[in-house]
Write an enzyme that holds these catalytic residues in place. Structure first.
Site, PDB file in Angstrom:
ATOM      1  N   TYR A 157     -47.174 -21.093 -12.289  1.00  0.00           N
ATOM      2  CA  TYR A 157     -48.351 -20.227 -12.112  1.00  0.00           C
ATOM      3  C   TYR A 157     -49.302 -20.835 -11.081  1.00  0.00           C
ATOM      4  CZ  TYR A 157     -52.434 -17.353 -13.302  1.00  0.00           C
ATOM      5  OH  TYR A 157     -53.504 -16.492 -13.249  1.00  0.00           O
ATOM      6  N   THR A 192     -59.263 -10.761 -20.725  1.00  0.00           N
ATOM      7  CA  THR A 192     -58.270  -9.696 -20.542  1.00  0.00           C
ATOM      8  C   THR A 192     -57.104  -9.979 -21.490  1.00  0.00           C
ATOM      9  OG1 THR A 192     -56.988 -10.898 -18.886  1.00  0.00           O
ATOM     10  CG2 THR A 192     -58.821  -9.547 -18.054  1.00  0.00           C
TER      11      THR A 192
HETATM   12  P1  NAD Z   1     -53.506  -8.430 -17.420  1.00  0.00           P
HETATM   13  O1  NAD Z   1     -52.290  -8.976 -18.036  1.00  0.00           O
HETATM   14  O2  NAD Z   1     -54.535  -7.765 -18.256  1.00  0.00           O
HETATM   15  O3  NAD Z   1     -53.137  -7.417 -16.241  1.00  0.00           O
HETATM   16  C1  NAD Z   1     -52.114  -7.697 -15.333  1.00  0.00           C
HETATM   17  C2  NAD Z   1     -51.493  -6.375 -14.911  1.00  0.00           C
HETATM   18  O4  NAD Z   1     -50.429  -6.687 -13.990  1.00  0.00           O
HETATM   19  C3  NAD Z   1     -50.882  -5.606 -16.082  1.00  0.00           C
HETATM   20  O5  NAD Z   1     -51.280  -4.253 -16.034  1.00  0.00           O
HETATM   21  C4  NAD Z   1     -49.402  -5.790 -15.863  1.00  0.00           C
HETATM   22  O6  NAD Z   1     -48.614  -4.725 -16.350  1.00  0.00           O
HETATM   23  C5  NAD Z   1     -49.329  -5.874 -14.359  1.00  0.00           C
HETATM   24  N1  NAD Z   1     -48.060  -6.457 -13.914  1.00  0.00           N
HETATM   25  C6  NAD Z   1     -47.415  -7.536 -14.416  1.00  0.00           C
HETATM   26  N2  NAD Z   1     -46.235  -7.701 -13.814  1.00  0.00           N
HETATM   27  C7  NAD Z   1     -46.131  -6.701 -12.905  1.00  0.00           C
HETATM   28  C8  NAD Z   1     -45.135  -6.325 -11.969  1.00  0.00           C
HETATM   29  N3  NAD Z   1     -43.987  -7.005 -11.849  1.00  0.00           N
HETATM   30  N4  NAD Z   1     -45.369  -5.251 -11.169  1.00  0.00           N
HETATM   31  C9  NAD Z   1     -46.517  -4.552 -11.300  1.00  0.00           C
HETATM   32  N5  NAD Z   1     -47.486  -4.837 -12.170  1.00  0.00           N
HETATM   33  C10 NAD Z   1     -47.294  -5.904 -12.973  1.00  0.00           C
HETATM   34  O7  NAD Z   1     -54.139  -9.669 -16.636  1.00  0.00           O
HETATM   35  P2  NAD Z   1     -55.501  -9.869 -15.818  1.00  0.00           P
HETATM   36  O8  NAD Z   1     -56.197 -10.983 -16.445  1.00  0.00           O
HETATM   37  O9  NAD Z   1     -56.206  -8.591 -15.562  1.00  0.00           O
HETATM   38  O10 NAD Z   1     -54.882 -10.425 -14.443  1.00  0.00           O
HETATM   39  C11 NAD Z   1     -55.101  -9.837 -13.190  1.00  0.00           C
HETATM   40  C12 NAD Z   1     -54.885 -10.894 -12.116  1.00  0.00           C
HETATM   41  O11 NAD Z   1     -55.871 -11.925 -12.255  1.00  0.00           O
HETATM   42  C13 NAD Z   1     -53.544 -11.610 -12.222  1.00  0.00           C
HETATM   43  O12 NAD Z   1     -53.036 -11.837 -10.924  1.00  0.00           O
HETATM   44  C14 NAD Z   1     -53.893 -12.927 -12.892  1.00  0.00           C
HETATM   45  O13 NAD Z   1     -52.964 -13.945 -12.602  1.00  0.00           O
HETATM   46  C15 NAD Z   1     -55.250 -13.188 -12.286  1.00  0.00           C
HETATM   47  N6  NAD Z   1     -56.104 -14.114 -13.034  1.00  0.00           N
HETATM   48  C16 NAD Z   1     -56.393 -13.891 -14.345  1.00  0.00           C
HETATM   49  C17 NAD Z   1     -57.246 -14.755 -15.000  1.00  0.00           C
HETATM   50  C18 NAD Z   1     -57.656 -14.534 -16.436  1.00  0.00           C
HETATM   51  O14 NAD Z   1     -58.255 -15.442 -17.034  1.00  0.00           O
HETATM   52  N7  NAD Z   1     -57.420 -13.380 -17.030  1.00  0.00           N
HETATM   53  C19 NAD Z   1     -57.775 -15.868 -14.332  1.00  0.00           C
HETATM   54  C20 NAD Z   1     -57.437 -16.084 -13.006  1.00  0.00           C
HETATM   55  C21 NAD Z   1     -56.614 -15.190 -12.360  1.00  0.00           C
END
Ligand code: NAD
Length: 252
Positions: A157, A192
């Site tokens: 990751y 989330t």
């Molecule tokens: P989440 O799991 O709520 O949403 C992620 C979305 O991506 C989901 O709707 C999922 O279905 C979709 N997804 C996953 N694999 C996929 C694929 N192969 N094709 C298309 N869609 C796909 O997570 P989130 O927290 O909203 O994450 C959004 C972004 O932010 C991500 O890139 C995550 O790595 C990043 N992020 C999250 C956090 C956190 O703490 N939540 C922190 C830093 C970065």
């Protein structure tokens, strides 16, 4: 005048979490929005709710690992709404924190494919349409873990998110003369589904909160506001930058 009037945006992973929040905010600010995700029921529901509220939104099935599905999503944005001006590469998955010498290779590949190759494929597919539109804005969602490492999150990751950070700068430099801005956003821990299991584990929650200078998780809307700025013409001289929205995590 709304901040994204006249713009068409494609948001990957827009069926829930931060992507959903960005889709709702973009639509409120006047953009036509295409959501791409693999969660079809949830994605359709978000699009319906945005349209019911007076916005313009379309859901398309998009697995970010599939180049053909990216090209179809871009074509759909252009044919339905007339152009493509903004791409948010938001889709992502977490990864289990295996020690590196025990990490299954297929898990490594899946994590890199979704979180890093997906960003490349999205960018690659969107750029021709943006060049046709005379420019555009690409926002790549990295992480605070794309800037600093930790031992208790998967190395795959962190590697993918670090890759997204420097991919963003390479793309920004390649397309700066042609009007396409490319920036990365680095959320810290956000409330989330991705962080739900950790937040429900009291020990993990306490450990995480002790590392966040602001002492709380962020809300998806707090990230969406930064993404909105980068998508808008207010950021017209901003490219290759990394916008940190992490409650102070990387300041330590
Ligand atoms: P989440 O799991 O709520 O949403 C992620 C979305 O991506 C989901 O709707 C999922 O279905 C979709 N997804 C996953 N694999 C996929 C694929 N192969 N094709 C298309 N869609 C796909 O997570 P989130 O927290 O909203 O994450 C959004 C972004 O932010 C991500 O890139 C995550 O790595 C990043 N992020 C999250 C956090 C956190 O703490 N939540 C922190 C830093 C970065």
């Amino acid at each position: 005048m709304a901040r994204l009037d006249g713009k068409v945006a494609l948001i990957s992973g827009g069926a829930r979490g931060m992507g959903e929040s960005e889709a709702r905010l973009f639509a409120q600010e006047g953009a036509a929005v295409v959501i791409g995700d693999i969660l079809d029921t949830e994605g359709e529901a978000v699009a319906t709710s945005i349209n019911d509220a007076g916005g313009r939104c379309l859901y398309v099935h998009l697995d970010v690992r599939d180049e053909g599905e990216w090209q179809a999503a871009v074509a759909e944005a252009v044919s339905r709404f007339g152009s493509l001006d903004v791409l948010v590469n938001n889709a992502g998955i977490g990864s289990s924190p295996f020690p590196i010498h025990e990490e299954p290779v297929d898990l490594w590949d899946r994590t890199i494919d979704v979180n890093l190759k997906g960003v490349f494929l999205g960018t690659r597919s969107a750029i021709p349409a943006m060049l046709d539109a005379g420019g555009g804005s690409i926002i790549n969602i990295s992480s605070q873990l794309g800037i600093v490492g930790v031992p208790y999150s998967g190395a795959a990751y962190q590697t993918a998110k670090g890759g997204v950070r420097i991919f963003t700068k390479a793309a920004a430099l390649q397309y700066a003369p042609r009007g396409i801005r490319v920036n990365s956003v680095h959320p810290g821990p956000i409330e989330t589904d991705m962080t739900r299991a950790g937040r429900n584990d009291p020990e993990r929650l306490e450990m995480m909160l002790s590392r966040i200078p602001m002492g709380r998780y962020g809300e998806p809307e707090e990230v969406a506001n930064a993404v909105l700025y980068l998508a808008s013409d207010e950021a017209s001289f901003v490219t290759g930058s990394e916008v940190v929205v992490d409650g102070g995590w990387t300041a330590q």
